[in-house]
Design a protein around this motif. Structure first.
Motif, PDB file in Angstrom:
ATOM      1  N   GLY A  87     -31.805  54.139 122.112  1.00  0.00           N
ATOM      2  CA  GLY A  87     -32.526  55.096 121.881  1.00  0.00           C
ATOM      3  C   GLY A  87     -31.908  55.798 120.549  1.00  0.00           C
ATOM      4  O   GLY A  87     -31.769  56.998 120.333  1.00  0.00           O
ATOM      5  N   ASN A  88     -31.473  54.724 119.631  1.00  0.00           N
ATOM      6  CA  ASN A  88     -30.907  55.272 118.341  1.00  0.00           C
ATOM      7  C   ASN A  88     -31.903  55.631 117.258  1.00  0.00           C
ATOM      8  O   ASN A  88     -32.915  55.339 117.309  1.00  0.00           O
ATOM      9  N   SER A  89     -31.529  56.610 116.453  1.00  0.00           N
ATOM     10  CA  SER A  89     -32.572  57.332 115.640  1.00  0.00           C
ATOM     11  C   SER A  89     -33.057  56.213 114.476  1.00  0.00           C
ATOM     12  O   SER A  89     -34.262  56.435 114.088  1.00  0.00           O
ATOM     13  N   ARG A 106     -29.082  59.949 117.694  1.00  0.00           N
ATOM     14  CA  ARG A 106     -30.149  59.226 118.830  1.00  0.00           C
ATOM     15  C   ARG A 106     -31.496  59.950 118.540  1.00  0.00           C
ATOM     16  O   ARG A 106     -31.694  60.853 118.036  1.00  0.00           O
ATOM     17  N   LEU A 107     -32.580  59.336 119.134  1.00  0.00           N
ATOM     18  CA  LEU A 107     -33.914  59.841 119.315  1.00  0.00           C
ATOM     19  C   LEU A 107     -33.910  61.092 119.903  1.00  0.00           C
ATOM     20  O   LEU A 107     -33.199  61.561 120.737  1.00  0.00           O
ATOM     21  N   ASP A 108     -34.895  61.786 119.410  1.00  0.00           N
ATOM     22  CA  ASP A 108     -35.134  63.439 120.147  1.00  0.00           C
ATOM     23  C   ASP A 108     -36.594  62.970 120.900  1.00  0.00           C
ATOM     24  O   ASP A 108     -37.232  61.975 120.695  1.00  0.00           O
ATOM     25  N   SER A 109     -36.893  64.136 121.728  1.00  0.00           N
ATOM     26  CA  SER A 109     -38.208  64.316 122.185  1.00  0.00           C
ATOM     27  C   SER A 109     -39.522  63.736 121.168  1.00  0.00           C
ATOM     28  O   SER A 109     -40.373  62.952 121.481  1.00  0.00           O
ATOM     29  N   ASP A 110     -39.353  64.449 120.075  1.00  0.00           N
ATOM     30  CA  ASP A 110     -40.629  64.271 119.190  1.00  0.00           C
ATOM     31  C   ASP A 110     -40.446  62.662 118.698  1.00  0.00           C
ATOM     32  O   ASP A 110     -41.594  61.984 118.365  1.00  0.00           O
ATOM     33  N   GLY A 111     -39.295  62.043 118.543  1.00  0.00           N
ATOM     34  CA  GLY A 111     -39.215  60.574 118.162  1.00  0.00           C
ATOM     35  C   GLY A 111     -39.720  59.982 119.307  1.00  0.00           C
ATOM     36  O   GLY A 111     -40.535  58.777 118.684  1.00  0.00           O
ATOM     37  N   VAL A 112     -39.634  60.024 120.551  1.00  0.00           N
ATOM     38  CA  VAL A 112     -40.402  59.196 121.643  1.00  0.00           C
ATOM     39  C   VAL A 112     -41.841  59.502 121.300  1.00  0.00           C
ATOM     40  O   VAL A 112     -42.453  58.365 121.725  1.00  0.00           O
TER      41      VAL A 112
END
Length: 221
Positions: free
Chosen positions: A53-55, A86-92
């Motif tokens: 889950g990296n950005s 890391r990814l955030d919820s919006d990224g997911v």
């Protein structure tokens, strides 16, 4: 049925947060990543997966996948969402909106062979629930952190109703099997490595070692 090559990407480009020991060996440059993607275009026997889950999953990988008409599956440690790098919820949600699949990499990137009972609930129940809520889809596929599993871990995954589990065992896999072996992109990859992983046939001794290692993991613990 044709076998498949499962590739694992961990991180791409500049490193923006502290890595676990040895994790830097699996962090690749943007040009290296593009080389791999270009070699994969049009290959029905290759699957691309992402761990940790990296950005860079959204910032670097996503646009390059879309440019080439490729899809991938992203395995996210749910408890680390929103942390530095890391990814955030919006990224997911962005990944899902772009047609990508999202699975679980557990909760806190722990070794599943060393979990306490409380951590088991986090790693399987809480992570699946949170990711299912974020994606609007039932999450039941996982990538095993560090590729570390044994008989106990296999039992935990079965009880958690995991429908597919990706390992780090290396080598080709049969499309429908529950445990899917993968090859991880490495910092030192080049054109020869790409060709060998995608097209090469492992020697008999290497195949024997891989089979023995997988058999050992299934019964230990």
């Amino acid at each position: 049925m044709q076998s498949v090559v499962n590739l694992t990407v961990h991180g791409i480009g500049p490193i923006s947060h502290e890595l676990d020991p040895g994790e830097g060996d699996f962090w690749v440059g943007v040009e290296q990543f593009e080389q791999v993607l270009d070699a994969v275009v049009g290959r029905q026997d290759v699957r691309i997966t992402f761990d940790d889950g990296n950005s860079s999953d959204v910032e670097i990988a996503l646009p390059r996948l879309l440019e080439r008409g490729l899809t991938a599956e992203f395995f996210v440690p749910a408890g680390l969402l929103g942390e530095q790098g890391r990814l955030d919820s919006d990224g997911v949600r962005e990944l899902v909106g772009a047609g990508m699949r999202v699975g679980s990499h557990g909760w806190a990137h722990r070794d599943w062979r060393k979990l306490t009972p409380e951590q088991v609930d986090q790693e399987f129940t809480d992570s699946h629930r949170l990711l299912s809520e974020l994606t609007g889809r039932q999450v039941s596929r996982v990538a095993i952190p560090f590729g570390s599993y044994d008989r106990r871990v296999l039992g935990m995954m079965r009880r958690a109703r995991v429908t597919c589990a990706y390992t780090s065992d290396g080598g080709r896999a049969q499309p429908g099997t529950w445990l899917q072996s993968r090859d991880s992109l490495r910092r030192d990859l080049d054109a020869a490595w790409i060709s060998d992983v995608l097209n090469g046939a492992p020697s008999l001794p290497l195949r024997a070692r891989r089979l023995a290692a997988r058999a050992f993991k299934r019964v230990r613990g």
